[in-house]
Design a protein around this motif. Structure first.
Motif, PDB file in Angstrom:
ATOM      1  N   VAL A  99       0.838  -1.205   0.000  1.00 46.25           N
ATOM      2  CA  VAL A  99       0.000   0.000   0.000  1.00 46.25           C
ATOM      3  C   VAL A  99       0.872   1.254   0.000  1.00 46.25           C
ATOM      4  CG1 VAL A  99      -1.717   1.315   1.324  1.00 46.25           C
ATOM      5  CG2 VAL A  99      -1.977  -1.155   1.039  1.00 46.25           C
ATOM      6  N   ARG A 100       1.999   1.200   0.725  1.00 50.06           N
ATOM      7  CA  ARG A 100       2.901   2.373   0.736  1.00 50.06           C
ATOM      8  C   ARG A 100       3.429   2.655  -0.676  1.00 50.06           C
ATOM      9  NH1 ARG A 100       5.574   0.686   5.976  1.00 50.06           N
ATOM     10  NH2 ARG A 100       4.140   1.550   7.508  1.00 50.06           N
ATOM     11  N   GLU A 101       3.793   1.587  -1.377  1.00 54.15           N
ATOM     12  CA  GLU A 101       4.271   1.747  -2.758  1.00 54.15           C
ATOM     13  C   GLU A 101       3.199   2.395  -3.613  1.00 54.15           C
ATOM     14  OE1 GLU A 101       5.768  -1.712  -4.988  1.00 54.15           O
ATOM     15  OE2 GLU A 101       6.906  -2.159  -3.158  1.00 54.15           O
ATOM     16  N   LEU A 102       1.983   1.880  -3.448  1.00 50.26           N
ATOM     17  CA  LEU A 102       0.839   2.387  -4.222  1.00 50.26           C
ATOM     18  C   LEU A 102       0.613   3.871  -3.920  1.00 50.26           C
ATOM     19  CD1 LEU A 102      -2.552   0.523  -4.357  1.00 50.26           C
ATOM     20  CD2 LEU A 102      -2.516   2.880  -3.673  1.00 50.26           C
ATOM     21  N   LYS A 103       0.741   4.234  -2.640  1.00 46.84           N
ATOM     22  CA  LYS A 103       0.486   5.628  -2.247  1.00 46.84           C
ATOM     23  C   LYS A 103       1.474   6.596  -2.895  1.00 46.84           C
ATOM     24  CE  LYS A 103      -0.617   6.663   2.021  1.00 46.84           C
ATOM     25  NZ  LYS A 103      -0.737   6.634   3.495  1.00 46.84           N
ATOM     26  N   THR A 104       2.689   6.128  -3.145  1.00 45.14           N
ATOM     27  CA  THR A 104       3.666   6.982  -3.831  1.00 45.14           C
ATOM     28  C   THR A 104       3.307   7.046  -5.307  1.00 45.14           C
ATOM     29  OG1 THR A 104       5.257   6.016  -2.333  1.00 45.14           O
ATOM     30  CG2 THR A 104       6.154   7.326  -4.119  1.00 45.14           C
ATOM     31  N   ASP A 105       2.927   5.885  -5.839  1.00 41.47           N
ATOM     32  CA  ASP A 105       2.668   5.780  -7.281  1.00 41.47           C
ATOM     33  C   ASP A 105       1.474   6.626  -7.740  1.00 41.47           C
ATOM     34  OD1 ASP A 105       3.603   4.146  -9.688  1.00 41.47           O
ATOM     35  OD2 ASP A 105       1.425   3.848  -9.736  1.00 41.47           O
ATOM     36  N   VAL A 106       0.455   6.768  -6.871  1.00 42.78           N
ATOM     37  CA  VAL A 106      -0.759   7.486  -7.312  1.00 42.78           C
ATOM     38  C   VAL A 106      -0.468   8.938  -7.690  1.00 42.78           C
ATOM     39  CG1 VAL A 106      -2.504   6.127  -6.068  1.00 42.78           C
ATOM     40  CG2 VAL A 106      -1.508   8.104  -4.966  1.00 42.78           C
ATOM     41  N   TYR A 107       0.610   9.509  -7.133  1.00 37.31           N
ATOM     42  CA  TYR A 107       0.881  10.921  -7.431  1.00 37.31           C
ATOM     43  C   TYR A 107       1.686  11.114  -8.723  1.00 37.31           C
ATOM     44  CZ  TYR A 107      -1.292  11.703  -3.027  1.00 37.31           C
ATOM     45  OH  TYR A 107      -2.227  11.713  -2.040  1.00 37.31           O
ATOM     46  N   ILE A 108       2.074  10.008  -9.349  1.00 37.83           N
ATOM     47  CA  ILE A 108       2.713  10.124 -10.664  1.00 37.83           C
ATOM     48  C   ILE A 108       1.583  10.128 -11.702  1.00 37.83           C
ATOM     49  CG2 ILE A 108       4.319   9.037 -12.295  1.00 37.83           C
ATOM     50  CD1 ILE A 108       5.490   7.549  -9.779  1.00 37.83           C
ATOM     51  N   PRO A 109       1.454  11.184 -12.485  1.00 35.19           N
ATOM     52  CA  PRO A 109       0.323  11.264 -13.428  1.00 35.19           C
ATOM     53  C   PRO A 109       0.317  10.106 -14.430  1.00 35.19           C
ATOM     54  CG  PRO A 109       1.492  13.356 -13.296  1.00 35.19           C
ATOM     55  CD  PRO A 109       2.331  12.351 -12.572  1.00 35.19           C
ATOM     56  N   PRO A 110      -0.869   9.823 -15.009  1.00 34.15           N
ATOM     57  CA  PRO A 110      -0.961   8.706 -15.949  1.00 34.15           C
ATOM     58  C   PRO A 110      -0.015   8.875 -17.134  1.00 34.15           C
ATOM     59  CG  PRO A 110      -3.035   9.940 -15.850  1.00 34.15           C
ATOM     60  CD  PRO A 110      -2.148  10.485 -14.787  1.00 34.15           C
ATOM     61  N   ASN A 111       0.353   7.736 -17.692  1.00 36.55           N
ATOM     62  CA  ASN A 111       1.300   7.690 -18.789  1.00 36.55           C
ATOM     63  C   ASN A 111       0.677   8.156 -20.096  1.00 36.55           C
ATOM     64  OD1 ASN A 111       3.097   6.215 -20.798  1.00 36.55           O
ATOM     65  ND2 ASN A 111       4.138   5.894 -18.849  1.00 36.55           N
ATOM     66  N   ASP A 112      -0.327   7.397 -20.574  1.00 30.32           N
ATOM     67  CA  ASP A 112      -0.952   7.808 -21.842  1.00 30.32           C
ATOM     68  C   ASP A 112      -2.478   7.823 -21.785  1.00 30.32           C
ATOM     69  OD1 ASP A 112      -1.258   5.115 -21.695  1.00 30.32           O
ATOM     70  OD2 ASP A 112      -0.474   4.664 -23.676  1.00 30.32           O
ATOM     71  N   LEU A 113      -3.058   7.491 -20.652  1.00 32.32           N
ATOM     72  CA  LEU A 113      -4.513   7.602 -20.531  1.00 32.32           C
ATOM     73  C   LEU A 113      -4.835   8.849 -19.711  1.00 32.32           C
ATOM     74  CD1 LEU A 113      -5.490   3.934 -19.521  1.00 32.32           C
ATOM     75  CD2 LEU A 113      -5.303   4.888 -21.821  1.00 32.32           C
ATOM     76  N   THR A 114      -6.128   9.176 -19.648  1.00 35.93           N
ATOM     77  CA  THR A 114      -6.479  10.318 -18.790  1.00 35.93           C
ATOM     78  C   THR A 114      -6.689   9.862 -17.347  1.00 35.93           C
ATOM     79  OG1 THR A 114      -8.697  10.025 -19.620  1.00 35.93           O
ATOM     80  CG2 THR A 114      -7.476  11.893 -20.487  1.00 35.93           C
ATOM     81  N   ASN A 115      -6.869   8.565 -17.164  1.00 33.29           N
ATOM     82  CA  ASN A 115      -7.062   8.023 -15.813  1.00 33.29           C
ATOM     83  C   ASN A 115      -5.956   7.044 -15.454  1.00 33.29           C
ATOM     84  OD1 ASN A 115     -10.070   8.400 -16.948  1.00 33.29           O
ATOM     85  ND2 ASN A 115     -10.003   8.745 -14.750  1.00 33.29           N
ATOM     86  N   LYS A 116      -5.853   6.793 -14.170  1.00 27.19           N
ATOM     87  CA  LYS A 116      -4.960   5.759 -13.681  1.00 27.19           C
ATOM     88  C   LYS A 116      -5.815   4.842 -12.821  1.00 27.19           C
ATOM     89  CE  LYS A 116      -0.199   5.756 -12.203  1.00 27.19           C
ATOM     90  NZ  LYS A 116       0.888   6.519 -11.593  1.00 27.19           N
TER      91      LYS A 116
END
Ligand SMILES: [Zn+2]
Length: 344
Positions: A99-116
């Motif tokens: 979950v900690r990894e995920l919490k960091t990852d959510v703040y990186i904007p999506p790569n090529d979609l508008t959503n993550k």
């Protein structure tokens, strides 16, 4: 009304709710997808991801998702870096580190979609610490984030998690609905139904309400071992109900796999079969898990008393436990046969 989630069978309420939420742009930022194993939770999650990214999302002439545009294809093939599956890997629970990894990852904007989109598998196996760690992010994620928490029983999640994500239910699909779907959509299934209806019925029962599994089982590499295993389960039940014959029992024991995993699977299947027989003795209407033919199950059930069936269930459950704790495979099965009175 616009067609939506056309390859999800039945589950009409779920499909309509998602279609309406997406059309009104009122999708929650998190959903709990609750349903028994094999009811298509992962499929639904992937279709939601595709619907959000679909290039024909706003064109009512297309189904939602259209399944054909490059975005749909990329997501459904599992190739989008913005659709992220989180699972426990080979651990028993989904812990706080993930979950900690995920919490960091959510703040990186999506790569090529508008959503993550984060698909959290077996969310019911998240530890309490992990659920607590997820809470704040679940409440106020970046606007492009959607969480899909897949679980068998939402009641096992913390109330604080449940209050932040509406629960959607996936329903098991009946054998008749699966057969109709397969025959309408897969030419091999129609051929199978004409040439070997009994085997097709067996495979559909073995798929336990999952279209995905039923489709996979149409492949002969997959279905031959399943049919053989089901044959051995029936043989075991007949051995237990007939006059004990040691030679037959030894032949049966020799036919079993010596691999721990396969043997455990066989034992679980026997347990499912015994459960059906117990149910047949109590009621005429309960849905059966192992048998596709209720008459066959009832006839076999007559050969046992309820205490006999319960004793067999205990024996098999004990055997599964022993297999898990690395007991000698051959010895465990022989001890079980002796305990059931099959070797005299
Ligand atoms: Zn599309």
């Amino acid at each position: 009304m616009r067609a939506a989630f056309t390859d999800i069978v039945e589950n009409q309420r779920l499909r309509e709710r998602l279609r309406d939420d997406i059309a009104a742009s009122s999708l929650s930022h998190a959903y709990i997808l609750e349903g028994a194993e094999g009811t298509g939770k992962h499929t639904v999650a992937m279709r939601i991801a595709a619907a959000l990214a679909c290039q024909n999302k706003n064109d009512p002439a297309h189904a939602l998702p259209c399944m054909e545009c490059p975005s749909c294809k990329k997501i459904l093939a599992g190739n989008s870096p913005d659709v992220i599956t989180v699972n426990r890997g080979d651990k028993a629970t989904l812990g706080v580190e993930a979950v900690r990894e995920l919490k960091t990852d959510v703040y990186i904007p999506p790569n090529d979609l508008t959503n993550k989109i984060y698909i959290i598998e077996e969310a019911h196996l998240m530890t309490v610490q992990a659920q607590n760690a997820l809470l704040l992010t679940l409440e106020e994620p970046p606007s492009y984030v959607l969480f899909l928490l897949l679980c068998e029983n939402a009641a096992t999640l913390l109330e604080t998690v449940r209050s932040r994500a509406p629960t959607l239910h996936t329903e098991p699909i009946s054998s008749e609905q699966i057969e109709r779907y397969l025959r309408q959509n897969i030419p091999e299934a129609e051929k199978f139904a004409r040439e070997n209806p009994q085997q097709l019925a067996e495979l559909i029962t073995a798929s336990a309400g999952s279209i995905g599994r039923a489709r996979a089982l149409l492949d002969s590499k997959r279905h031959v071992p399943i049919l053989e295993s089901r044959k051995r389960t029936r043989e075991f039940i007949r051995l237990c109900s007939s006059k004990r014959n040691s030679a037959q029992t030894l032949r049966f024991l020799a036919s079993l796999s010596q691999k721990r995993d396969e043997l455990t699977e066989q034992c679980n299947e026997i347990l499912l079969c015994l459960r059906d027989l117990l149910l047949c003795k109590q009621t005429e209407h309960a849905p059966l898990c192992f048998f596709s033919d209720r008459e066959e199950a009832c006839t076999l059930a007559y050969g046992f008393t309820t205490p006999e069936l319960l004793a067999l269930c205990d024996g098999i459950t004990d055997t599964i436990e022993r297999l898990r704790y690395n007991a000698n495979v051959r010895l465990t099965m022989t001890a079980f046969a002796v305990r059931c009175g099959l070797l005299q």
